[in-house]
Design an enzyme around this catalytic site. Structure first.
Site, short mmCIF file in Angstrom:
data_model
loop_
_atom_site.label_atom_id
_atom_site.label_comp_id
_atom_site.label_asym_id
_atom_site.label_seq_id
_atom_site.Cartn_x
_atom_site.Cartn_y
_atom_site.Cartn_z
N HIS A 1 1.00 -1.30 0.04
CA HIS A 1 -0.09 0.05 -0.12
C HIS A 1 0.97 1.10 0.04
O HIS A 1 0.62 2.28 -0.65
CB HIS A 1 -0.76 -0.19 1.04
CG HIS A 1 -2.03 0.98 1.28
ND1 HIS A 1 -3.10 0.77 0.34
CD2 HIS A 1 -2.16 2.18 1.72
CE1 HIS A 1 -3.84 1.96 0.46
NE2 HIS A 1 -3.24 2.77 1.43
N ARG B 1 -11.52 4.28 -4.85
CA ARG B 1 -11.28 3.27 -3.78
C ARG B 1 -11.96 4.22 -2.62
O ARG B 1 -11.67 5.20 -2.29
CB ARG B 1 -9.52 3.57 -3.35
CG ARG B 1 -8.70 2.71 -4.27
CD ARG B 1 -7.62 2.67 -3.71
NE ARG B 1 -6.50 1.99 -4.75
CZ ARG B 1 -5.67 2.58 -5.62
NH1 ARG B 1 -5.98 3.82 -5.85
NH2 ARG B 1 -5.01 1.78 -6.37
N ARG C 1 -15.48 1.28 -6.55
CA ARG C 1 -15.55 0.07 -6.05
C ARG C 1 -16.09 0.26 -4.38
O ARG C 1 -15.75 1.08 -3.93
CB ARG C 1 -13.85 -0.34 -5.75
CG ARG C 1 -13.69 -1.76 -5.29
CD ARG C 1 -12.21 -2.05 -5.09
NE ARG C 1 -11.40 -1.04 -4.39
CZ ARG C 1 -9.93 -1.29 -4.19
NH1 ARG C 1 -9.55 -2.22 -5.04
NH2 ARG C 1 -9.87 -0.78 -3.15
N ASN D 1 -2.82 -6.42 -8.81
CA ASN D 1 -1.91 -6.49 -7.71
C ASN D 1 -2.21 -7.94 -6.92
O ASN D 1 -1.46 -8.69 -6.39
CB ASN D 1 -2.18 -5.29 -6.92
CG ASN D 1 -1.77 -4.24 -7.52
OD1 ASN D 1 -1.12 -4.15 -8.56
ND2 ASN D 1 -2.11 -3.04 -6.98
N ASP D 2 -3.65 -8.10 -6.63
CA ASP D 2 -3.91 -9.15 -5.84
C ASP D 2 -3.96 -10.36 -6.89
O ASP D 2 -3.51 -11.72 -6.08
CB ASP D 2 -5.42 -9.00 -5.25
CG ASP D 2 -5.34 -8.32 -3.95
OD1 ASP D 2 -4.37 -8.42 -3.19
OD2 ASP D 2 -6.48 -7.45 -3.71
N ARG E 1 2.27 -9.62 -0.70
CA ARG E 1 2.81 -8.65 -1.26
C ARG E 1 3.41 -7.52 -0.31
O ARG E 1 4.33 -6.39 -0.51
CB ARG E 1 2.25 -7.89 -2.24
CG ARG E 1 0.82 -7.30 -1.96
CD ARG E 1 -0.06 -6.89 -3.16
NE ARG E 1 -1.33 -6.50 -2.88
CZ ARG E 1 -1.94 -5.28 -2.79
NH1 ARG E 1 -1.16 -4.37 -3.00
NH2 ARG E 1 -3.20 -5.18 -2.54
#
Length: 782
Positions: A361, A468, A504, A654-655, A665
């Site tokens: 992050h 986000r 999202r 990313n995920d 990560r």
């Protein structure tokens, strides 16, 4: 044996000078193993050899002078094989090299083991004896265990030695290696942001002003005593008296004849207050842990608790008196979003984090802010880096401490090249993102990482591909109301009124937590997160959806995206709730309409008014398009079923990378294994794009892969319709795509998909970017 190991490692880690620590350690090991010689060789990767640094048994005048090549002798063999070597008669071994200066002719038995930290051989620990024999399994196990425990302590000691040697001008331009988290270069002074209370983070330092250190520890002890008194009084009414006895024990230990006096004695020897505290507390902890009685062993945690409380109060004194320099580089054990939010407007130039990877992050936020960042730096003694001058190389992951003038000039040139490149790419910021042969792709923003309005259109993004929504939830003491969310979402939707904005739904869990909604799990990334939480709490989900729908009235550009989808049932349930929120809100608006009409029934034609109002409702309250994030591998094999239920797909690379490679990560220990250019990840992304095209479902990607030049070219060739990224990289990716043809991108993709290793992929893509004249996006100065 375990107590001996702990004592040796603790003594080693507490020594401030690396050479003294090595000399003391070899003597302790020789004594513990009752052998004739113990030596340690340290690796010098610049000269590709091991240097004999300390020995109890070999000639003193050979220390620091005897060097053995990485591929020479028994020491070199241990380093090459990266495993223990146990030889009864070393002088008869084919790889034995006679070095007369070390005077080891009488030594026959040899046991060597590598000291390895994060896959890198730091040195070799050897045991030798006159008697020709194989060392026993117990002896070998002891040395192997010791080497494993010494590895991190040695890495830590090398950091301390790096700083002191720089100050003595013995070495120049030594660097620490981390993971490139955000490209760019920063040159400034380091400011360490320390955790509130963790004795393991304290480095050992000496000072000259002892009176000030005595005053600091005295104040901390008084404050701690008061803390314990207040805690005891508060708990007295709800717990038994015998349970509160621990506070009496703490008070006794703080007495002048106890820990307090021992800390003062250490300060009299020249140690800083926190260093003296660390040494005294860790000494007590090791003593308690060495006792056979289980009850007394448990008291070690009580001593540690006391030490952390004292350290907390010491740190409070420092924070109150500290002034930030005009420009600085932030260093912390774990850089957090709140730290960046606090410091980004106070002269922050770059970031160094001991934890995390290039897609944690903090790294993502650093890229959105355009700040160079290095993650996963191996510097356990990071507190000693405070106030040091440094260069952060966000391209290579190198951190230079106290660089010389030549290196500074070199990096100043690279910074000027970076600035020139930025000025160049800004010229295309507001031009269409289209290849030289006419292939267009939409470039969108990833927004919402900070409260700042980072989704302005001045950098050329068409709209927002990922908003986000969790940040407003994280920066509060309770869940935001429907009205508060509505106001925020409306501002976002109004920023791009003519283009779709994808929001999202709440995606917390994993590495994102809410202070008022704690989630404690052993494996949070595989646990309760994303859609799983909001479906379990429909009251949270429905309020958010209603707020989004209200915000969308009269604008009509909202798209809703569901995170962490892993099965069809989750999509069906989320769709049901979205429909429920829509029809509930529509009914509320109709009721409100009728109430308004009743009030002016006598002034207007009721039937005409009802017709107009109903039409207005149908136009203003639109059902948004709903899509899902493809980030859990299971959905890759359910695309046909999902295509019947949703309007679009968006890959969260990313995920998806994290789950495909089974790599956390945020874990710096395995961060080198996390790479979105892994052949398996690229082939999965290609398969998703191909099947989405067959199913006629629009496909986008909103992970960090899209913000890299090579990644953008591959995704363009794969057939992704939209790429969403942080604002800083929008003009850069536009420039790259506008300077290649779609045919060239497809050729690059075709060859990339045949490669079998991540290194091969990176080498090939870097080569292609340089060939295309885009090397400056890989590394400043190309």
């Amino acid at each position: 044996m375990l107590a001996t190991l702990r004592r040796i490692v603790l003594d080693f880690s507490q020594e401030t000078e690396l050479q003294s620590a090595l000399e003391r350690m070899v003597t302790q090991v020789k004594s513990a193993m009752n052998t004739d010689c113990c030596s340690i060789y340290l690796a010098d990767y610049h000269y590709q050899h091991f240097v004999l640094m300390a020995s109890d048994g070999l000639a003193i005048n050979s220390l620091g002078k005897t060097c053995i090549g990485f591929s020479e002798g028994l020491v070199g063999l241990v380093g090459q094989r990266e495993e223990p070597l146990n030889i009864a008669n070393a002088q008869e071994h084919q790889d034995y090299i006679h070095a007369p200066e070390v005077q080891e002719d009488d030594l026959n038995a040899f046991l060597g083991t590598p000291i390895i930290h994060q896959r890198k051989v730091l040195g070799i620990l050897t045991i030798q004896q006159e008697q020709a024999r194989h060392f026993s399994e117990t002896e070998e196990a002891f040395v192997v265990t010791l080497s494993a425990q010494l590895a991190s302590a040695l890495a830590n000691a090398e950091v301390r030695n790096l700083i002191s040697s720089q100050q003595d001008h013995i070495q120049q331009n030594k660097q620490l290696q981390g993971i490139a988290g955000s490209s760019g270069i920063a040159m400034s002074q380091i400011v360490v942001c320390q955790p509130q209370a963790d004795l393991s983070t304290v480095s050992l330092k000496k000072v000259t002003n002892l009176a000030a250190q005595h005053e600091r520890i005295a104040q901390a002890i008084d404050k701690t005593r008061n803390d314990f008194t207040l805690l005891s009084e508060k708990l007295a009414s709800i717990v038994k008296d015998e349970t509160l006895a621990i506070f009496d024990v703490y008070q006794q230990m703080l007495a002048q004849v106890g820990i307090g006096q021992e800390i003062s004695d250490k300060i009299n020897l020249g140690w800083r207050a926190d260093s003296a505290l660390k040494m005294v507390i860790e000494h007590y902890i090791s003593q308690f842990k060495a006792i056979d009685d289980a009850y007394l062993q448990e008291r070690a945690s009580d001593v540690q608790d006391l030490g952390n409380r004292l350290l907390f109060n010491l740190r409070q004194q420092e924070q109150q008196s500290r002034a930030l320099p005009k420009e600085f580089i932030l260093l912390a054990k774990d850089v957090t979003a709140s730290m960046l939010a606090e410091y980004q407007h106070k002269g922050l130039q770059g970031i160094i984090s001991l934890s995390g990877s290039n897609n944690s992050h903090a790294a993502i936020l650093a890229r959105s802010l355009g700040l160079p960042a290095i993650m996963g730096v191996n510097a356990l003694a990071f507190v000693q880096l405070d106030s040091q001058q440094a260069i952060v190389d966000g391209y290579s992951g190198e951190l230079f401490i106290n660089p010389d003038e030549t290196l500074v000039q070199e990096y100043q040139y690279l910074i000027s090249q970076e600035q020139a490149l930025t000025e160049k790419v800004m010229k295309v910021a507001n031009l269409p993102c289209i290849t030289t042969d006419g292939r267009a792709i939409e470039i969108l923003l990833n927004a919402g990482l900070s409260e700042g309005f980072e989704h302005s259109g001045n950098l050329g993004a068409l709209s927002i591909g990922l908003y986000r929504t969790e940040i407003p939830f994280m920066d509060r003491s309770c869940f935001p109301s429907e009205q508060e969310q509505t106001q925020l979402y409306r501002r976002v939707l109004n920023a791009f009124p003519k283009h779709a904005v994808t929001m999202r739904t709440l995606d917390v869990g994993g590495d994102k937590s809410l202070p008022y909604f704690p989630i404690t799990e052993d494996n949070p990334f595989l646990g309760w997160r994303g859609i799983r939480i909001t479906l379990d709490h429909p009251e949270i989900f429905l309020v958010q959806i209603r707020a989004m729908l209200r915000a969308n009235q009269g604008i009509g550009n909202l798209e809703i995206m569901l995170p962490m989808i892993s099965n069809i049932e989750e999509v069906d349930e989320a769709t049901r709730l979205i429909n429920q929120a829509y029809f509930e809100l529509k009914a509320e608006l109709k009721t409100q309409l009728l109430e308004e009409l009743v009030k002016d029934l006598y002034d207007k034609d009721l039937s005409i008014e009802l017709e107009h109002k109903a039409e207005a409702i149908s136009q203003q309250l639109m059902k948004p398009r709903v899509g899902i994030m493809l980030e859990v591998p299971s959905v890759i094999f359910q695309l046909p079923e999902l295509a019947k239920r949703v309007d679009f797909f968006s890959v969260g690379s990313n995920d998806l990378t994290q789950y495909l490679l089974a790599v956390d990560r945020n874990n710096s220990q395995v961060a080198n294994l996390y790479d979105s250019f892994h052949p398996a990840v690229l082939r999965a992304l290609y398969a998703i794009a191909q099947e989405s095209a067959q199913l006629l479902v629009p496909i986008s990607l909103c992970g960090e892969l899209a913000s890299t030049p090579a990644g953008a070219l591959l995704l363009l060739a794969m057939g992704y319709d939209k790429l969403s990224m942080n604002s800083h990289n929008v003009p850069r990716i536009k420039w790259v795509i506008r300077h290649v043809s779609f045919e060239q991108a497809q050729d690059i993709l075709s060859h990339t998909l045949t490669l079998s290793s991540t290194n091969d992929v990176h080498d090939y893509l870097n080569e292609q970017l340089e060939t295309l004249g885009l090397g400056g996006f890989i590394r400043a100065g190309y």
